[in-house]
Scaffold this active site. Sequence first.
Site, PDB file in Angstrom:
ATOM      1  N   ALA A 185     -12.109  -3.918  -5.643  1.00  0.00           N
ATOM      2  CA  ALA A 185     -11.360  -3.795  -6.908  1.00  0.00           C
ATOM      3  C   ALA A 185     -11.722  -2.528  -7.680  1.00  0.00           C
ATOM      4  O   ALA A 185     -11.496  -2.456  -8.880  1.00  0.00           O
ATOM      5  CB  ALA A 185     -11.576  -5.042  -7.761  1.00  0.00           C
TER       6      ALA A 185
ATOM      7  N   SER B 255      -0.812  -6.914   6.028  1.00  0.00           N
ATOM      8  CA  SER B 255      -0.032  -5.668   6.027  1.00  0.00           C
ATOM      9  C   SER B 255       1.201  -5.841   6.907  1.00  0.00           C
ATOM     10  O   SER B 255       1.157  -6.560   7.920  1.00  0.00           O
ATOM     11  CB  SER B 255      -0.876  -4.515   6.590  1.00  0.00           C
ATOM     12  OG  SER B 255      -0.055  -3.372   6.780  1.00  0.00           O
TER      13      SER B 255
ATOM     14  N   TYR C  47      -5.792  -0.908  13.122  1.00  0.00           N
ATOM     15  CA  TYR C  47      -5.484  -1.452  11.788  1.00  0.00           C
ATOM     16  C   TYR C  47      -4.454  -2.583  11.908  1.00  0.00           C
ATOM     17  O   TYR C  47      -4.643  -3.667  11.352  1.00  0.00           O
ATOM     18  CB  TYR C  47      -4.964  -0.328  10.892  1.00  0.00           C
ATOM     19  CG  TYR C  47      -4.557  -0.784   9.513  1.00  0.00           C
ATOM     20  CD1 TYR C  47      -5.508  -1.075   8.539  1.00  0.00           C
ATOM     21  CD2 TYR C  47      -3.210  -0.935   9.182  1.00  0.00           C
ATOM     22  CE1 TYR C  47      -5.129  -1.497   7.268  1.00  0.00           C
ATOM     23  CE2 TYR C  47      -2.824  -1.346   7.917  1.00  0.00           C
ATOM     24  CZ  TYR C  47      -3.789  -1.624   6.958  1.00  0.00           C
ATOM     25  OH  TYR C  47      -3.411  -2.049   5.703  1.00  0.00           O
TER      26      TYR C  47
ATOM     27  N   LYS D 222      -4.983  -6.591  10.967  1.00  0.00           N
ATOM     28  CA  LYS D 222      -4.180  -7.299   9.966  1.00  0.00           C
ATOM     29  C   LYS D 222      -3.435  -8.481  10.598  1.00  0.00           C
ATOM     30  O   LYS D 222      -3.175  -9.488   9.940  1.00  0.00           O
ATOM     31  CB  LYS D 222      -3.223  -6.329   9.274  1.00  0.00           C
ATOM     32  CG  LYS D 222      -3.942  -5.309   8.391  1.00  0.00           C
ATOM     33  CD  LYS D 222      -4.728  -5.985   7.264  1.00  0.00           C
ATOM     34  CE  LYS D 222      -5.292  -4.999   6.267  1.00  0.00           C
ATOM     35  NZ  LYS D 222      -5.933  -5.631   5.115  1.00  0.00           N
TER      36      LYS D 222
HETATM   37  N1  LIG Z   1      -1.690   0.965   0.392  1.00  0.00           N
HETATM   38  C1  LIG Z   1      -0.918   0.459   1.337  1.00  0.00           C
HETATM   39  O1  LIG Z   1       0.105   1.061   1.712  1.00  0.00           O
HETATM   40  C2  LIG Z   1      -1.229  -0.876   1.955  1.00  0.00           C
HETATM   41  C3  LIG Z   1      -0.252  -1.486   2.744  1.00  0.00           C
HETATM   42  C4  LIG Z   1      -0.529  -2.705   3.336  1.00  0.00           C
HETATM   43  C5  LIG Z   1      -1.749  -3.319   3.135  1.00  0.00           C
HETATM   44  N2  LIG Z   1      -2.682  -2.705   2.357  1.00  0.00           N
HETATM   45  C6  LIG Z   1      -3.966  -3.383   2.191  1.00  0.00           C
HETATM   46  O2  LIG Z   1      -4.233  -3.544   0.814  1.00  0.00           O
HETATM   47  C7  LIG Z   1      -5.638  -3.656   0.616  1.00  0.00           C
HETATM   48  C8  LIG Z   1      -6.050  -2.759  -0.532  1.00  0.00           C
HETATM   49  O3  LIG Z   1      -5.828  -1.418  -0.173  1.00  0.00           O
HETATM   50  P1  LIG Z   1      -5.369  -0.275  -1.196  1.00  0.00           P
HETATM   51  O4  LIG Z   1      -4.066   0.221  -0.709  1.00  0.00           O
HETATM   52  O5  LIG Z   1      -5.513  -0.759  -2.596  1.00  0.00           O
HETATM   53  O6  LIG Z   1      -6.398   0.902  -0.864  1.00  0.00           O
HETATM   54  P2  LIG Z   1      -7.858   1.238  -1.420  1.00  0.00           P
HETATM   55  O7  LIG Z   1      -8.434   2.178  -0.434  1.00  0.00           O
HETATM   56  O8  LIG Z   1      -7.755   1.648  -2.836  1.00  0.00           O
HETATM   57  O9  LIG Z   1      -8.604  -0.167  -1.378  1.00  0.00           O
HETATM   58  C9  LIG Z   1      -9.416  -0.595  -0.310  1.00  0.00           C
HETATM   59  C10 LIG Z   1     -10.661  -1.211  -0.906  1.00  0.00           C
HETATM   60  O10 LIG Z   1     -11.472  -1.753   0.133  1.00  0.00           O
HETATM   61  C11 LIG Z   1     -12.828  -1.453  -0.164  1.00  0.00           C
HETATM   62  N3  LIG Z   1     -13.643  -1.439   1.053  1.00  0.00           N
HETATM   63  C12 LIG Z   1     -13.546  -0.593   2.111  1.00  0.00           C
HETATM   64  N4  LIG Z   1     -14.535  -0.840   2.993  1.00  0.00           N
HETATM   65  C13 LIG Z   1     -15.275  -1.855   2.490  1.00  0.00           C
HETATM   66  C14 LIG Z   1     -16.425  -2.549   2.916  1.00  0.00           C
HETATM   67  N5  LIG Z   1     -17.065  -2.236   4.072  1.00  0.00           N
HETATM   68  N6  LIG Z   1     -16.923  -3.532   2.140  1.00  0.00           N
HETATM   69  C15 LIG Z   1     -16.328  -3.864   0.988  1.00  0.00           C
HETATM   70  N7  LIG Z   1     -15.228  -3.245   0.500  1.00  0.00           N
HETATM   71  C16 LIG Z   1     -14.704  -2.251   1.251  1.00  0.00           C
HETATM   72  C17 LIG Z   1     -12.772  -0.059  -0.787  1.00  0.00           C
HETATM   73  O11 LIG Z   1     -13.924   0.204  -1.530  1.00  0.00           O
HETATM   74  C18 LIG Z   1     -11.524  -0.173  -1.651  1.00  0.00           C
HETATM   75  O12 LIG Z   1     -11.847  -0.686  -2.927  1.00  0.00           O
HETATM   76  C19 LIG Z   1      -6.283  -3.296   1.964  1.00  0.00           C
HETATM   77  O13 LIG Z   1      -6.663  -4.482   2.652  1.00  0.00           O
HETATM   78  C20 LIG Z   1      -5.153  -2.602   2.704  1.00  0.00           C
HETATM   79  O14 LIG Z   1      -5.304  -2.688   4.098  1.00  0.00           O
HETATM   80  C21 LIG Z   1      -2.459  -1.501   1.759  1.00  0.00           C
END
Ligand SMILES: NC(=O)c1ccc[n+]([C@@H]2O[C@H](COP(=O)([O-])OP(=O)(O)OC[C@H]3O[C@@H](n4cnc5c(N)ncnc54)[C@H](O)[C@@H]3O)[C@@H](O)[C@H]2O)c1
Length: 249
Positions: free
Chosen positions: A12, A142, A156, A160
């Site tokens: 977060a 995702s 990835y 997912k």
């Molecule tokens: N942005 C997109 O297009 C998209 C699309 C589909 C799914 N998602 C999913 O949404 C979720 C949030 O991603 P986002 O887009 O906000 O990107 P983001 O990179 O801002 O968030 C990812 C978060 O995961 C945390 N993280 C990474 N490795 C970690 C670890 N080893 N331990 C604990 N925390 C860890 C990071 O610190 C970060 O806060 C993810 O699961 C991502 O796969 C994102």
Amino acid sequence: MSGKRTALITGAGGGIGAATARELARRGVDVWITYSGDEDGARRTAGECAAQGVRTALSRLDLRSTEDVRRLMARVGDEWGALHVLVNNAGVCPYTAWPDIEPDEWDAVMEVNARGTFFLTKEAIPLLRAAGGDRAVVNVASLAGQVGGISTSVHYAASKAAVLAMTRSFARLLAAEGIRVNAVSPGPVSTQMTGALDPGVRDGLAASVPLGRLGRPEDVAHAICLLASPETAFTTGATFDVNGGLRTG
Ligand SMILES: NC(=O)c1ccc[n+]([C@@H]2O[C@H](COP(=O)([O-])OP(=O)(O)OC[C@H]3O[C@@H](n4cnc5c(N)ncnc54)[C@H](O)[C@@H]3O)[C@@H](O)[C@H]2O)c1
């Protein structure tokens, strides 16, 4: 424990996790947020949540460490006693072309996205049991896990898909106890994750979305909050697409 709903949200410090924490706090839910590398962002999110008048706690968590996971849940148990909501949001997404994926990188993606989600959920279940009433786990999957990754990578997408299978497994295993487990499945969303893409690729992605834009973190946060709320008390094992109309079948 106070009489309010309590939620733990991973990852977060920014993006979808921060938007979800803010939105849950706006709805009066106490929020425990975790971060990994992004402490400043996490402190900012915690401050914004606290300004809504809810209890707010902040922990560093590396999902790769089951010790970290156990320590965190022990602390949540000591301080809050129970959890109504777990949002498994944290994830990693290296944009590696499939021929270049090596075993270590494959393992690293699975370790956070699949293994991390499983063990955090496993350790949270006693706290969800302790809360009583409507309890909800919301996993952030995702579109890549449903249709395969094109802009994202094979490891990835596979991780997912594992999150979606875990969602359905836990939904079946925990339904008799009243613990619901659902997933949101975002398409491309404007966060740090898509910020790592070449701008041309990002524009192409936005143009491919029937609704004509990338998602905003808040678009996903609203869907997560709905699945986390007793308003969806009869929904478990479901996947809520948040993808601007991209096909999933
Ligand atoms: N942005 C997109 O297009 C998209 C699309 C589909 C799914 N998602 C999913 O949404 C979720 C949030 O991603 P986002 O887009 O906000 O990107 P983001 O990179 O801002 O968030 C990812 C978060 O995961 C945390 N993280 C990474 N490795 C970690 C670890 N080893 N331990 C604990 N925390 C860890 C990071 O610190 C970060 O806060 C993810 O699961 C991502 O796969 C994102």
